[in-house]
Design a protein around this motif. Structure first.
Motif, mmCIF file in Angstrom:
data_model
loop_
_atom_site.group_PDB
_atom_site.id
_atom_site.type_symbol
_atom_site.label_atom_id
_atom_site.label_comp_id
_atom_site.label_asym_id
_atom_site.label_seq_id
_atom_site.Cartn_x
_atom_site.Cartn_y
_atom_site.Cartn_z
ATOM 1 N N ASP A 1 66.849 21.688 52.704
ATOM 2 C CA ASP A 1 65.466 21.767 53.191
ATOM 3 C C ASP A 1 65.371 21.687 54.706
ATOM 4 N N THR A 2 66.418 21.207 55.365
ATOM 5 C CA THR A 2 66.354 21.023 56.823
ATOM 6 C C THR A 2 66.437 22.335 57.600
ATOM 7 N N VAL A 3 66.861 23.427 56.933
ATOM 8 C CA VAL A 3 66.954 24.713 57.632
ATOM 9 C C VAL A 3 65.546 25.210 57.954
ATOM 10 N N MET A 4 65.305 25.507 59.227
ATOM 11 C CA MET A 4 63.963 25.854 59.693
ATOM 12 C C MET A 4 63.626 27.322 59.435
ATOM 13 N N ASP A 5 62.325 27.610 59.409
ATOM 14 C CA ASP A 5 61.844 28.973 59.230
ATOM 15 C C ASP A 5 62.203 29.837 60.437
ATOM 16 N N VAL A 6 62.212 31.148 60.204
ATOM 17 C CA VAL A 6 62.415 32.099 61.294
ATOM 18 C C VAL A 6 61.049 32.457 61.881
ATOM 19 N N THR A 7 61.054 32.918 63.120
ATOM 20 C CA THR A 7 59.823 33.332 63.788
ATOM 21 C C THR A 7 60.044 34.688 64.448
ATOM 22 N N ALA A 8 58.978 35.439 64.580
ATOM 23 C CA ALA A 8 59.080 36.760 65.204
ATOM 24 C C ALA A 8 59.534 36.651 66.653
ATOM 25 N N GLY A 9 59.144 35.583 67.353
ATOM 26 C CA GLY A 9 59.522 35.436 68.745
ATOM 27 C C GLY A 9 60.949 34.980 68.958
ATOM 28 N N GLY A 10 61.521 34.332 67.944
ATOM 29 C CA GLY A 10 62.858 33.788 68.102
ATOM 30 C C GLY A 10 63.955 34.592 67.427
ATOM 31 N N TYR A 11 63.577 35.617 66.687
ATOM 32 C CA TYR A 11 64.561 36.397 65.930
ATOM 33 C C TYR A 11 64.359 37.895 66.139
ATOM 34 N N ASP A 12 65.440 38.638 65.941
ATOM 35 C CA ASP A 12 65.398 40.097 65.983
ATOM 36 C C ASP A 12 65.638 40.637 64.577
ATOM 37 N N ALA A 13 64.964 41.723 64.234
ATOM 38 C CA ALA A 13 65.122 42.343 62.918
ATOM 39 C C ALA A 13 65.417 43.826 63.095
ATOM 40 N N VAL A 14 66.464 44.293 62.419
ATOM 41 C CA VAL A 14 66.864 45.707 62.492
ATOM 42 C C VAL A 14 67.056 46.227 61.067
ATOM 43 N N GLY B 1 57.724 53.298 53.390
ATOM 44 C CA GLY B 1 56.508 53.018 52.630
ATOM 45 C C GLY B 1 56.808 52.156 51.426
ATOM 46 N N LYS B 2 58.031 52.220 50.925
ATOM 47 C CA LYS B 2 58.456 51.381 49.818
ATOM 48 C C LYS B 2 59.109 50.091 50.308
ATOM 49 N N GLU B 3 59.571 50.100 51.543
ATOM 50 C CA GLU B 3 60.351 48.981 52.057
ATOM 51 C C GLU B 3 59.481 48.024 52.860
ATOM 52 N N LEU B 4 60.006 46.833 53.046
ATOM 53 C CA LEU B 4 59.315 45.844 53.875
ATOM 54 C C LEU B 4 59.188 46.357 55.295
ATOM 55 N N THR B 5 58.042 46.130 55.906
ATOM 56 C CA THR B 5 57.791 46.618 57.258
ATOM 57 C C THR B 5 58.198 45.563 58.288
ATOM 58 N N ASP B 6 58.146 45.964 59.554
ATOM 59 C CA ASP B 6 58.451 45.038 60.650
ATOM 60 C C ASP B 6 57.530 43.823 60.618
ATOM 61 N N ASP B 7 56.278 44.040 60.253
ATOM 62 C CA ASP B 7 55.313 42.946 60.232
ATOM 63 C C ASP B 7 55.533 42.009 59.056
ATOM 64 N N GLU B 8 56.118 42.531 57.968
ATOM 65 C CA GLU B 8 56.296 41.735 56.759
ATOM 66 C C GLU B 8 57.616 40.980 56.715
ATOM 67 N N ILE B 9 58.607 41.446 57.465
ATOM 68 C CA ILE B 9 59.970 40.976 57.263
ATOM 69 C C ILE B 9 60.120 39.482 57.532
ATOM 70 N N TYR B 10 59.463 38.944 58.542
ATOM 71 C CA TYR B 10 59.651 37.535 58.883
ATOM 72 C C TYR B 10 59.019 36.614 57.832
ATOM 73 N N ASN B 11 57.821 36.968 57.366
ATOM 74 C CA ASN B 11 57.196 36.172 56.306
ATOM 75 C C ASN B 11 58.027 36.224 55.030
ATOM 76 N N THR B 12 58.531 37.419 54.709
ATOM 77 C CA THR B 12 59.359 37.556 53.506
ATOM 78 C C THR B 12 60.643 36.762 53.636
#
Length: 274
Positions: free
Chosen positions: A135-148, A108-119
């Motif tokens: 600046d050339t490093v691209m953004d991460v996406t929920a479909g292309g990355y895993d978060a644990v 509840g205090k930590e970033l959630t699964d839904d928030e982590i990629y935007n953050t």
């Protein structure tokens, strides 16, 4: 004043003192109860979850996470870890520090699964502003990355713990183009700040100023500037292109931060104590 009158006044004063001492406390209690009973009274109190984790400084968090990661065998990059698995859980090893998967999820205090990629992308933008990543490093996406979500715990003092998200380029994408991509990053689960990262860029080692980068990263993390860490051990890294720095803590505590580069694949990394 005549003596009988004086005696009479003294008698009345003594009687009044006796009456007040006997009936006064009870009367005061009744008056106070009337002010409290049949009325709603509120009082600020710390919520059940507000004290869920002992408040640690940035330096303490860095040290605990470094000690926990030091006790693990983690893939650092494809240069020195050629095989990766789809599902890896780094379970607790022996010692006084543990780095374990948090199966309960955010509290509840930590970033959630839904928030982590935007953050993660917001922090990536901040590191670009600081000049730490190009600046050339691209953004991460929920479909292309895993978060644990992981917990780094001081076993002897369990209240000293750090929650971190590890965001990694998904291994399900076979032969994915890794150019200008983040490969691995550890983020603070509360603030989203990057503790360490591995990224493919278009930079060369001669384009990188490690001293300037560590100074900017220290500012970003809210840490004091470190000292250069000199070592004569040529086997500390699998690349000749690196600089190490030490952040001093309490007593003998210290955390080593390394900025390095793998030539050929143009992989820039900033890691802590591994």
């Amino acid at each position: 004043m005549k003596k009988p009158a004086v005696n009479y006044m003294l008698f009345l004063a003594a009687a009044l003192v006796v009456v007040v001492s006997v009936w006064g406390p009870e009367a005061f209690t009744v008056y106070k109860d009337r002010a409290i009973l049949n009325a709603i009274n509120t009082q600020s109190a710390e919520g059940e979850e507000e004290g869920y984790r002992y408040q640690l400084s940035s330096r303490e968090k860095l040290y605990i996470l470094a000690q926990c990661l030091n006790s693990q065998s983690l893939p650092e990059s494809e240069q020195n870890a050629l095989t990766r698995t789809d599902e890896v859980e780094y379970q607790e090893l022996g010692g006084t520090y543990a780095f374990v998967v948090n199966h309960q999820g955010p509290s509840g205090k930590e970033l959630t699964d839904d928030e982590i990629y935007n953050t993660c992308n917001e922090m990536l933008g901040t590191l670009k502003e600081y000049g730490i990543l190009p600046d050339t490093v691209m953004d991460v996406t929920a479909g292309g990355y895993d978060a644990v979500l992981y917990s780094a715990i001081d076993v002897l003092e369990p209240r000293n713990n750090v929650s971190v998200w590890k965001v990694s380029l998904s291994t399900s994408q076979k032969n994915a183009n890794k150019a200008n991509r983040l490969l691995d990053v550890y983020l603070d689960a509360d603030t989203g700040k990057f503790y360490e990262f591995y990224a493919r860029t278009e930079l060369k080692w001669e384009d990188i100023d490690p001293d300037e980068m560590i100074a900017r990263w220290s500012e970003y993390m809210g840490l004091e500037e470190p000292e250069a860490y000199e070592t004569e051990n040529p086997l500390l890294e699998t690349t000749p292109y690196y600089r190490k720095y030490v952040f001093r803590g309490n007593g003998d505590e210290r955390t080593i931060v390394t900025i390095g580069f793998y030539e050929g694949i143009n992989e820039l990394f900033l890691k802590i104590s591994r």
